[in-house]
Design a protein around this motif. Structure first.
Motif, PDB file in Angstrom:
ATOM      1  N   MET A   1       0.847  -1.185   0.000  1.00 42.36           N
ATOM      2  CA  MET A   1       0.000   0.000   0.000  1.00 42.36           C
ATOM      3  C   MET A   1       0.892   1.249   0.000  1.00 42.36           C
ATOM      4  N   ARG A   2       0.690   2.155  -0.984  1.00 43.99           N
ATOM      5  CA  ARG A   2       1.497   3.395  -1.062  1.00 43.99           C
ATOM      6  C   ARG A   2       0.741   4.517  -0.361  1.00 43.99           C
ATOM      7  N   ILE A   3       1.407   5.157   0.586  1.00 47.30           N
ATOM      8  CA  ILE A   3       0.715   6.179   1.383  1.00 47.30           C
ATOM      9  C   ILE A   3       1.479   7.498   1.316  1.00 47.30           C
ATOM     10  N   ALA A   4       0.772   8.568   0.979  1.00 46.98           N
ATOM     11  CA  ALA A   4       1.367   9.918   0.959  1.00 46.98           C
ATOM     12  C   ALA A   4       0.858  10.689   2.164  1.00 46.98           C
ATOM     13  N   ILE A   5       1.787  11.300   2.893  1.00 45.89           N
ATOM     14  CA  ILE A   5       1.421  12.131   4.044  1.00 45.89           C
ATOM     15  C   ILE A   5       1.724  13.578   3.674  1.00 45.89           C
ATOM     16  N   VAL A   6       0.703  14.414   3.692  1.00 52.38           N
ATOM     17  CA  VAL A   6       0.898  15.843   3.377  1.00 52.38           C
ATOM     18  C   VAL A   6       1.055  16.580   4.702  1.00 52.38           C
ATOM     19  N   GLY A   7       2.266  17.050   5.005  1.00 52.18           N
ATOM     20  CA  GLY A   7       2.526  17.758   6.260  1.00 52.18           C
ATOM     21  C   GLY A   7       3.325  16.906   7.224  1.00 52.18           C
ATOM     22  N   GLY A   8       4.501  17.399   7.573  1.00 50.46           N
ATOM     23  CA  GLY A   8       5.380  16.661   8.501  1.00 50.46           C
ATOM     24  C   GLY A   8       5.460  17.348   9.845  1.00 50.46           C
ATOM     25  N   GLY A   9       4.290  17.690  10.425  1.00 47.15           N
ATOM     26  CA  GLY A   9       4.242  18.194  11.807  1.00 47.15           C
ATOM     27  C   GLY A   9       4.124  16.997  12.749  1.00 47.15           C
ATOM     28  N   VAL A  10       3.624  17.243  13.958  1.00 48.80           N
ATOM     29  CA  VAL A  10       3.503  16.149  14.937  1.00 48.80           C
ATOM     30  C   VAL A  10       2.672  15.012  14.355  1.00 48.80           C
ATOM     31  N   GLY A  11       1.488  15.354  13.808  1.00 52.26           N
ATOM     32  CA  GLY A  11       0.584  14.320  13.312  1.00 52.26           C
ATOM     33  C   GLY A  11       1.201  13.535  12.169  1.00 52.26           C
ATOM     34  N   GLY A  12       1.772  14.238  11.181  1.00 53.68           N
ATOM     35  CA  GLY A  12       2.331  13.560  10.009  1.00 53.68           C
ATOM     36  C   GLY A  12       3.508  12.661  10.364  1.00 53.68           C
ATOM     37  N   LEU A  13       4.390  13.137  11.242  1.00 54.52           N
ATOM     38  CA  LEU A  13       5.569  12.332  11.590  1.00 54.52           C
ATOM     39  C   LEU A  13       5.180  11.117  12.428  1.00 54.52           C
ATOM     40  N   VAL A  14       4.238  11.316  13.365  1.00 57.35           N
ATOM     41  CA  VAL A  14       3.819  10.155  14.172  1.00 57.35           C
ATOM     42  C   VAL A  14       3.056   9.162  13.290  1.00 57.35           C
ATOM     43  N   LEU A  15       2.336   9.667  12.301  1.00 51.23           N
ATOM     44  CA  LEU A  15       1.661   8.743  11.375  1.00 51.23           C
ATOM     45  C   LEU A  15       2.689   7.920  10.602  1.00 51.23           C
ATOM     46  N   ALA A  16       3.747   8.569  10.112  1.00 49.26           N
ATOM     47  CA  ALA A  16       4.772   7.829   9.366  1.00 49.26           C
ATOM     48  C   ALA A  16       5.355   6.712  10.239  1.00 49.26           C
ATOM     49  N   LEU A  17       5.676   7.041  11.498  1.00 49.43           N
ATOM     50  CA  LEU A  17       6.258   6.039  12.407  1.00 49.43           C
ATOM     51  C   LEU A  17       5.252   4.936  12.726  1.00 49.43           C
ATOM     52  N   SER A  18       3.993   5.315  12.873  1.00 46.78           N
ATOM     53  CA  SER A  18       2.967   4.316  13.212  1.00 46.78           C
ATOM     54  C   SER A  18       2.702   3.369  12.043  1.00 46.78           C
ATOM     55  N   LEU A  19       2.727   3.916  10.820  1.00 45.31           N
ATOM     56  CA  LEU A  19       2.519   3.058   9.643  1.00 45.31           C
ATOM     57  C   LEU A  19       3.647   2.035   9.541  1.00 45.31           C
ATOM     58  N   LEU A  20       4.874   2.516   9.736  1.00 46.40           N
ATOM     59  CA  LEU A  20       6.019   1.592   9.698  1.00 46.40           C
ATOM     60  C   LEU A  20       5.869   0.510  10.751  1.00 46.40           C
ATOM     61  N   ASP A  21       5.490   0.946  11.966  1.00 48.47           N
ATOM     62  CA  ASP A  21       5.313   0.019  13.081  1.00 48.47           C
ATOM     63  C   ASP A  21       4.237  -1.015  12.769  1.00 48.47           C
ATOM     64  N   ALA A  22       3.250  -0.612  11.942  1.00 47.01           N
ATOM     65  CA  ALA A  22       2.150  -1.512  11.595  1.00 47.01           C
ATOM     66  C   ALA A  22       2.474  -2.340  10.344  1.00 47.01           C
ATOM     67  N   GLY A  23       3.701  -2.217   9.851  1.00 44.73           N
ATOM     68  CA  GLY A  23       4.118  -3.030   8.704  1.00 44.73           C
ATOM     69  C   GLY A  23       3.849  -2.389   7.357  1.00 44.73           C
ATOM     70  N   LEU A  24       3.486  -1.109   7.346  1.00 41.76           N
ATOM     71  CA  LEU A  24       3.223  -0.416   6.077  1.00 41.76           C
ATOM     72  C   LEU A  24       4.401   0.530   5.821  1.00 41.76           C
ATOM     73  N   ALA A  25       5.296   0.131   4.915  1.00 44.33           N
ATOM     74  CA  ALA A  25       6.579   0.835   4.794  1.00 44.33           C
ATOM     75  C   ALA A  25       6.686   1.723   3.566  1.00 44.33           C
ATOM     76  N   ASP A  26       5.689   1.652   2.665  1.00 41.51           N
ATOM     77  CA  ASP A  26       5.794   2.450   1.434  1.00 41.51           C
ATOM     78  C   ASP A  26       5.131   3.812   1.673  1.00 41.51           C
ATOM     79  N   VAL A  27       5.871   4.662   2.396  1.00 44.92           N
ATOM     80  CA  VAL A  27       5.299   5.917   2.899  1.00 44.92           C
ATOM     81  C   VAL A  27       6.173   7.083   2.462  1.00 44.92           C
ATOM     82  N   HIS A  28       5.548   8.163   1.996  1.00 44.69           N
ATOM     83  CA  HIS A  28       6.270   9.397   1.658  1.00 44.69           C
ATOM     84  C   HIS A  28       5.650  10.558   2.413  1.00 44.69           C
TER      85      HIS A  28
END
Ligand SMILES: Cc1cc2nc3c(=O)[nH]c(=O)nc-3n(C[C@H](O)[C@H](O)[C@H](O)COP(=O)(O)OP(=O)(O)OC[C@H]3O[C@@H](n4cnc5c(N)ncnc54)[C@H](O)[C@@H]3O)c2cc1C
Length: 402
Positions: A1-28
């Motif tokens: 699953m390819r996931i784009a995060i618009v905005g790298g504030g608290v929410g965006g960065l914690v989302l990136a880390l949480s997706l990785l933690d959940a096994g979803l690594a295709d994140v930008h």
């Protein structure tokens, strides 16, 4: 699953880390600013959000640059104490409440994202004005682009700007001797005229960095101050409103006058939206539910959004079901916090005491009962999701947890 995060504030960065933690690594991550531009004031993260950051393996690093908040104390405008409650581990939580410099918090999150996801996945100085192109090339696009979200305007082009309640906030950091026990967040006044103050770092010489927010209702035909996190103001502006705030435990004018920089920001929020999703695009954090900074909840709620969205994307049978389940879990919950904050949240005790005893009190018992005070605090903990018994007992949201 390819996931784009618009905005790298608290929410965006914690989302990136949480997706990785959940096994979803295709994140930008697409972030408009350069990282060094993070605003230099403080933030409080509550135990329910610290639990999530702990599960992401970040607590030790955060602890090294934060102050563990031990209590929150509410006062009237004469500095008389109305209510003081323990916070974090002192209140029986399994996790602390942390007061921290925003730059330090972003540093910890950004380093973790660079290490775990790879710096090449974080596209700095990249503003996304319209998510259409991303939505065509990614499976999911998450708008974590804050209170002025371009993703939200794309979904709701007629909504207009954030709603101002007429209160102007001046924020600053002062290097000073600790007040109280050096672990307490203190508030004094009422929402129309009040000071919020808490230490965010211990210095080697025994002094502390103390973060303060001076709030005054200034809507007498003045236009809303521009909403830039880093808009500076002259220290004389807040100073002239707080001359009488000289308490035995804190001299507010001296503290304000000694601040290195002063920033100005209006107290804004937005009404709840009918939906956070349009096709494969979804909102998170302030983009979805900006709230008054009352009760220290905005970033904490963004962190919880991120954990729930990552979990739902990892475990749901389809993306549609994941987005719908995320919205069902988070939209009513955060709308309730936005609404509670419009009525002063846990700080309601200060409003009630000011109404009943505008000139101060000899005995607090004559003004408000402990039962009333406890009920206000308990109600807010429950609405905002940080009741200690519930938080300590509930299962982890980590996908990998047993
Ligand atoms: C005075 C004040 C005090 C506060 N104190 C607290 C507190 O103690 N505790 C707490 O929990 N919360 C607090 N908050 C609220 C908290 O700061 C926010 O809720 C939190 O920052 C929201 O995180 P976010 O990631 O959703 O948005 P933001 O932190 O605003 O991040 C949005 C990011 O998106 C980027 N961006 C914006 N537009 C675009 C675009 N078009 N393309 C790409 N990138 C874009 C921005 O540069 C930014 O990095 C406070 C707020 C204020 C105003």
């Amino acid at each position: 699953m390819r996931i784009a995060i618009v905005g790298g504030g608290v929410g965006g960065l914690v989302l990136a880390l949480s997706l990785l933690d959940a096994g979803l690594a295709d994140v930008h991550v697409f972030e408009a600013s350069r990282r060094s531009a993070q605003v230099g004031v403080g933030i409080n993260i509550l135990p329910h959000a610290i639990r999530e950051l702990t599960e992401l393996g970040l607590l030790d690093e955060l602890d090294r640059c934060a102050v563990r908040t031990g209590a929150v104390a509410y006062h009237n405008r004469f500095g008389q104490q109305i209510w003081c409650e323990p916070r974090g581990v002192s209140a029986g939580y399994h996790w602390p409440q942390l007061s921290i410099h925003r730059g330090e918090l972003f540093g910890v999150l950004a380093r973790a994202v660079d290490d775990r996801l790879g710096a090449d996945r974080v596209h700095l100085a990249t503003t996304i004005d319209d998510p259409t192109a991303l939505a065509a090339t990614f499976d999911v696009v998450v708008g974590c682009d804050g209170v002025h979200s371009a993703v939200r305007s794309w979904m709701y082009p007629d909504e207009g700007g954030p709603l101002w309640n007429g209160v102007t906030m001046w924020r600053g950091i002062t290097t000073m001797q600790p007040f109280f026990d050096g672990r307490t967040m203190a508030l004094a006044g009422v929402v129309d005229h009040r000071i919020v103050v808490y230490p965010i770092a211990d210095l080697p010489d025994g002094r502390q960095l103390v973060n303060w927010v001076a709030e005054v209702r200034t809507d007498d035909a003045r236009p809303m101050p521009r909403q830039d996190w880093d808009r500076r103001a002259d220290v004389a502006e807040p100073l002239r409103h707080f001359d009488s705030f000289r308490f035995a435990w804190l001299d507010v004018p001296t503290m304000i006058a000694a601040a290195s920089n002063v920033f100005i920001y209006p107290m804004v929020d937005r009404d709840a939206l009918p939906s956070w999703c349009r096709e494969n695009v979804v909102l998170l954090g302030d983009a979805a539910h900006p709230m008054y900074p009352i009760g220290s909840n905005g970033a904490s709620q963004a962190i919880i959004d991120a954990r729930i969205l990552a979990r739902e994307l990892a475990v749901s049978p389809t993306i549609d079901e994941a987005l719908s389940s995320y919205e069902t879990l988070r939209s009513p919950a955060t709308a309730a916090v936005v609404a509670a904050n419009r009525h002063a949240g846990p700080e309601q005790c200060m409003e009630i005491v000011a109404e009943r005893a505008p000139n101060g009190f000899t005995s607090l018992d004559d003004v408000i009962t402990v039962r009333e005070l406890e009920a206000i605090a308990a109600r807010y903990r429950s609405v905002a999701g940080f009741d200690p018994a519930v938080l300590n007992e509930r299962a982890s949201w980590s996908v990998a947890a047993p």
